[in-house]
Design an enzyme around this catalytic site. Structure first.
Site, PDB file in Angstrom:
ATOM      1  N   HIS A 166       2.710   8.060   7.340  1.00 29.49           N
ATOM      2  CA  HIS A 166       3.910   7.253   7.585  1.00 29.49           C
ATOM      3  C   HIS A 166       5.163   8.122   7.579  1.00 29.49           C
ATOM      4  O   HIS A 166       6.082   7.897   8.348  1.00 29.49           O
ATOM      5  CB  HIS A 166       4.039   6.154   6.519  1.00 29.49           C
ATOM      6  N   HIS A 183       2.106   6.779   2.881  1.00 29.69           N
ATOM      7  CA  HIS A 183       1.483   8.101   2.811  1.00 29.69           C
ATOM      8  C   HIS A 183       2.080   9.072   3.822  1.00 29.69           C
ATOM      9  O   HIS A 183       3.002   8.739   4.571  1.00 29.69           O
ATOM     10  CB  HIS A 183      -0.031   7.984   2.958  1.00 29.69           C
ATOM     11  N   LYS A 200       0.842  -1.195   0.000  1.00 29.03           N
ATOM     12  CA  LYS A 200       0.000   0.000   0.000  1.00 29.03           C
ATOM     13  C   LYS A 200       0.875   1.242   0.000  1.00 29.03           C
ATOM     14  O   LYS A 200       2.061   1.177   0.301  1.00 29.03           O
ATOM     15  CB  LYS A 200      -0.902  -0.012   1.234  1.00 29.03           C
TER      16      LYS A 200
END
Ligand code: ARG
Length: 614
Positions: free
Chosen positions: A161, A158, A155
């Site tokens: 993170h 973003h 994933k």
């Protein structure tokens, strides 16, 4: 200027008055504490309160014209009118080599210290300690586990993170600087039904070649594709659930093994297949992450993740919950009702028997405590997960783990507008690459300077990263902010490039002066106001390192680094090194060198790589 004290005493810099022993003072690591000890013991004598308590109440006046140490009389809780008391104590005050004057200002008492003596002690200390200047040993023997970054395999990496990475690294560094033993742990999102879906997707779209080539991107592409497929064909979801159940049980059928056999390096029985495939996904992704984190100067001691929590721990957690009568059944699932704590309901087992995010967090916390016996554990996670972590801590408390008090959620707000100019970045690598490019563009605008930079690519990378990091750490963690591509790259204003520039400029003074640093200078040559202001700023750095341990707010250190840099640039307007009489040049060089060490230490604490040239 130095009321009540003769110039001769001050010039000696060999104080004969012994420093009073005051509990809580760190004479070794904080040179201001020597001066504070005098003030604290003096006020203790006047007030009858304990010097240790008073030490903790001493402040640094906001305005340096008010001296270096202040105390608000009301905080002492003594009988009488505070401003009267202040005046009385001023009468009783007698100066010594350390504290030269005491004045009353309303409810406050302000103390002036012997700044040249401070300069003398401080420069000596920094000369000896260098990179260690600012640190202390208050956390010796204590262990902190810092969980941060924790992206999800397949994933996007973003903004949440990215913030966790930057702030988490700071939390770890601050503990290191305060003498703690620290363990940095990356808890990857690599388990759960979505990963059953990814496995189904891999069978359909995956190739070993692409996986080896760029695991993060390949897995992400597969994840996007299979999620599209789900929209058209609901049965894929059932397959994913079934696959995940098998992953948790460790039982896959033979046909799966044939299909993915290219990926299997070795296996003994069908039972382990899904885990071997999984290990490969993980290992390759971690390899890639490591490179990217290295660019940020970050190293994890442990790569853990949801998949690493053992079934045994999860089951043990469920057993304890059952034993304590906390579990309820609801439609075949197991839940914990936390409504009485205003924490909603937590589902800990699905009706097909599989675990959930929170279940694994419970198991992981138990494993971590057993393994590390930490004194503190930090979860550096976006505030969107406030409820999740509150639930987790409440459940651990209900289970009877008293170490839950050592667990803390270090939360932070959202970033708006981080989509890059091209709008495509979903991985940390892309973000850093585009940052570097943009920084490079800004640097090229100054052709002359640009031509002098030896390794522009690397410099652009480091300044670009500093820009992103300083922007992120400039305000309180909990505040949301907007990613401003142009603003953060500016060399003016409160930006990362500004701080790097200030550091590089200090380094260039050392390079260009034509002589070596000499620690034995004539301190009296540093008596200009802007020199003393610098000494003042530098002396406060250990306070900031210690204070950051309580707030865990990077903005406190950013603000400090900015102020120090501003003070340096004010001093540089008038106090030159080049072309000065040698003794003066030597004294100033040592002073600027101490500023460079201190600024460099502050930047490193923030996680930046201080640049020597740019
Ligand atoms: N992987 C999670 C996410 O991206 C963050 C993990 C936070 N840590 C934890 N122990 N739950 O949302």
């Amino acid at each position: 200027l130095l009321t009540g004290f003769s110039a001769g005493d001050i010039m000696s810099f060999n104080p004969v008055t012994p420093i009073p022993q005051v509990g809580g003072a760190d004479l070794e690591n904080n040179k201001l504490d020597s001066f504070r000890s005098f003030v604290a013991s003096m006020i203790a004598e006047f007030s009858g309160k304990s010097a240790e308590d008073i030490l903790a109440l001493l402040e640094v006046p906001k305005n340096s014209d008010h001296g270096n140490i202040a105390i608000a009389i009301p905080k002492l809780r003594v009988q009488g009118n505070p401003s009267q008391i202040a005046k009385q104590w001023v009468e009783k005050f007698s100066p010594n080599e350390y504290i030269t004057s005491c004045t009353a200002s309303g409810h406050y008492l302000n103390f002036e210290i012997n700044k040249l003596l401070l300069a003398n002690i401080l420069l000596d200390d920094i000369y000896k300690r260098k990179e260690k200047y600012g640190t202390n040993q208050s956390g010796a023997g204590k262990k902190a586990l810092v969980e941060f970054s924790s992206p999800n395999i397949a994933k996007p990496f973003h903004a949440g993170h990215l913030r966790s990475t930057i702030i988490g690294n700071f939390v770890k560094n601050v503990h290191d600087a305060n003498g703690w033993e620290t363990i940095g742990l990356n808890y990857l999102g690599d388990w759960g039904k979505q990963y059953g879906l990814l496995a189904v997707g891999f069978e359909k779209y995956g190739t070993e070649r692409e996986l080896l080539n760029n695991p993060i991107k390949h897995l992400y592409d597969i994840y996007v594709k299979i999620n599209k497929d789900v929209d058209e064909d609901e049965t894929i979801n059932d397959q994913a659930r079934a696959y995940f159940k098998k992953m948790e049980e460790g039982t896959l059928t033979f046909s799966y093994i044939i299909y993915i056999k290219n990926l299997i390096i070795s296996y003994s029985s069908g039972d382990e297949t899904s885990l071997i495939l999984w290990k490969k996904f993980r290992d390759l992704s971690i390899e890639k992450y490591k490179d990217t984190y290295a660019r940020l100067n970050i190293n994890f001691d442990v790569y853990s993740g949801e998949s690493q929590v053992s079934n045994e721990s999860n089951n043990r957690a469920l057993d304890i919950l059952k034993e304590k009568n906390i579990l309820k059944e609801s439609d075949g699932a197991l839940i914990i009702d936390l409504k009485q704590y205003k924490l909603d309901i937590a589902v800990v087992q699905k009706n097909d028997g599989t675990t959930l995010y929170i279940t694994r967090d419970i198991g992981a916390a138990m494993e971590r405590y057993e393994k590390y016996k930490f004194d503190a554990m930090y979860y550096v996670v976006a505030s969107q997960q406030d409820l999740h972590l509150k639930q987790l801590f409440k459940i651990l408390a209900l289970m009877g783990f008293e170490w839950v008090d050592r667990c803390k959620h270090i939360n932070f707000g959202m970033v708006n507008g981080m989509s890059t100019r091209k709008g495509t970045a979903v991985f940390l690598d892309d973000i850093l690459e585009q940052t570097k490019e943009s920084m490079h563009e800004v640097m090229r605008q100054n052709e002359k300077k640009y031509s002098q930079v030896e390794n522009p690519d690397q410099v652009a990378d480091i300044i670009g990263i500093s820009a992103v990091m300083i922007q992120d750490m400039s305000a309180k963690r909990i505040r949301n902010y907007t990613f401003k591509w142009d603003r953060m790259f500016s060399f003016e204003g409160d930006t990362g490039p500004y701080l790097q520039y200030a550091h590089a400029r200090l380094c260039s003074i050392e390079r260009n002066c034509g002589f070596e640093i000499n620690p034995n200078i004539d301190i009296s040559l540093l008596s200009e106001k802007s020199a003393l202001d610098l000494i003042d700023m530098v002396a406060q750095y250990p306070d900031f390192v210690k204070g950051a341990l309580n707030t865990l707010e990077p903005c406190t250190i950013v603000t400090y680094a900015m102020k120090l840099s501003h003070t340096v640039s004010v001093a540089l307007e008038t106090l030159w090194v080049l072309g000065q009489e040698h003794k003066i040049a030597e004294a100033r060089l040592l002073m600027y060198w101490a500023c460079r060490i201190t600024l460099g230490n502050a930047l490193k604490l923030l996680g930046l790589t201080p640049l020597e040239r740019m």
